[in-house]
Design an enzyme around this catalytic site. Sequence first.
Site, PDB file in Angstrom:
ATOM      1  N   SER A 153       0.838  -1.198   0.000  1.00 20.14           N
ATOM      2  CA  SER A 153       0.000   0.000   0.000  1.00 20.14           C
ATOM      3  C   SER A 153       0.878   1.255   0.000  1.00 20.14           C
ATOM      4  O   SER A 153       1.627   1.468  -0.943  1.00 20.14           O
ATOM      5  CB  SER A 153      -0.959  -0.051   1.191  1.00 20.14           C
ATOM      6  OG  SER A 153      -1.981   0.907   1.073  1.00 20.14           O
ATOM      7  N   ASP A 231      -9.981  -5.871  -3.252  1.00 23.31           N
ATOM      8  CA  ASP A 231      -9.336  -4.815  -2.482  1.00 23.31           C
ATOM      9  C   ASP A 231     -10.210  -3.563  -2.568  1.00 23.31           C
ATOM     10  O   ASP A 231     -10.366  -2.967  -3.639  1.00 23.31           O
ATOM     11  CB  ASP A 231      -7.942  -4.549  -3.067  1.00 23.31           C
ATOM     12  CG  ASP A 231      -7.123  -3.569  -2.249  1.00 23.31           C
ATOM     13  OD1 ASP A 231      -7.704  -2.582  -1.737  1.00 23.31           O
ATOM     14  OD2 ASP A 231      -5.908  -3.772  -2.140  1.00 23.31           O
ATOM     15  N   HIS A 267      -7.234  -6.176   0.677  1.00 22.97           N
ATOM     16  CA  HIS A 267      -6.098  -5.304   0.977  1.00 22.97           C
ATOM     17  C   HIS A 267      -5.360  -5.725   2.243  1.00 22.97           C
ATOM     18  O   HIS A 267      -4.403  -5.065   2.650  1.00 22.97           O
ATOM     19  CB  HIS A 267      -6.595  -3.862   1.129  1.00 22.97           C
ATOM     20  CG  HIS A 267      -5.536  -2.808   1.000  1.00 22.97           C
ATOM     21  ND1 HIS A 267      -4.946  -2.474  -0.196  1.00 22.97           N
ATOM     22  CD2 HIS A 267      -4.949  -1.999   1.940  1.00 22.97           C
ATOM     23  CE1 HIS A 267      -4.058  -1.514  -0.015  1.00 22.97           C
ATOM     24  NE2 HIS A 267      -4.035  -1.201   1.265  1.00 22.97           N
TER      25      HIS A 267
END
Length: 289
Positions: A153, A231, A267
């Site tokens: 991320s 995600d 995620h």
Amino acid sequence: MAFQTKATIASFGGQLLKLTHAAKTTSCDMALNLFLPPAATLNPLHKVPVLFFLAGLTCTGDNGAEKGFFQHGAAQRGIAVVYPDTSPRGLNIAGEDDTYDFGSGAGFYVDATQAPWDKGYKMASYITSELPKALFAHFAQLDASRVSITGHSMGGHGALTLFLKNPHAYKSVSAFAPIANPSNCPWGQKAFGGYFGAHAAEQWAAHDATELLKRYEGPPLDVLIDIGTNDNFYQQKQLLPEAFAAAAKAAGRAAEVRIRYNEGYDHSYFTIATFADDHVAHAARYLFA
């Protein structure tokens, strides 16, 4: 700049060290995790390569070490793993703890130029210079000539940008769900506006993986990126991997970027743990070349 060992934990035949040290670039004590594989703990004179894992928003160095399971593949291949923190801590800057996506836990792996953040939010210098120099000086087992980088991320953004800006410092790069075009997503716009200023277009581009790829003139690339189709941040257009892929194609480097869209994955660290061995193997291909 000696490290203090707060805990030593047995992990996959090696040792996970929980460390702290005083850092000049960030103007505070920094915590991190260091995994030493069995090859390094059984023979302290044996040099092992190093993989840096940069974590995402709200995380510390504990998240990857305790939930990412990089130690599994790293132990088998004889690779040390460094899990740094994601920002300075406790600088007492007004607003640094107000939101999850700016300030504490959200250093974005940049060197801030905008006051008051320029007085300690120097995570790019910390990750690329101060921390590795300190580690290599303190731990004789770590091989400074063989270093790779990965991240998740915000940390995926960090891995991509720091590699593209310093291609000769790292043997390889990969990322999980990276913020690949921060200049064009809400997370990145907020961070860059605060750390650089709202109209600092040149500085924004200098810390945006998609923009850096457009002007990259270094050695051939082999970028591995994993993203889950479930995600939520990908679906909310925070990650924008398509922009990174388009930049690679425009630069004639489409074959040098592999983006895997994994059906059903999200995620979270469940996704990272699932594909961690692949990313360790990707790094090992270059660390042991």
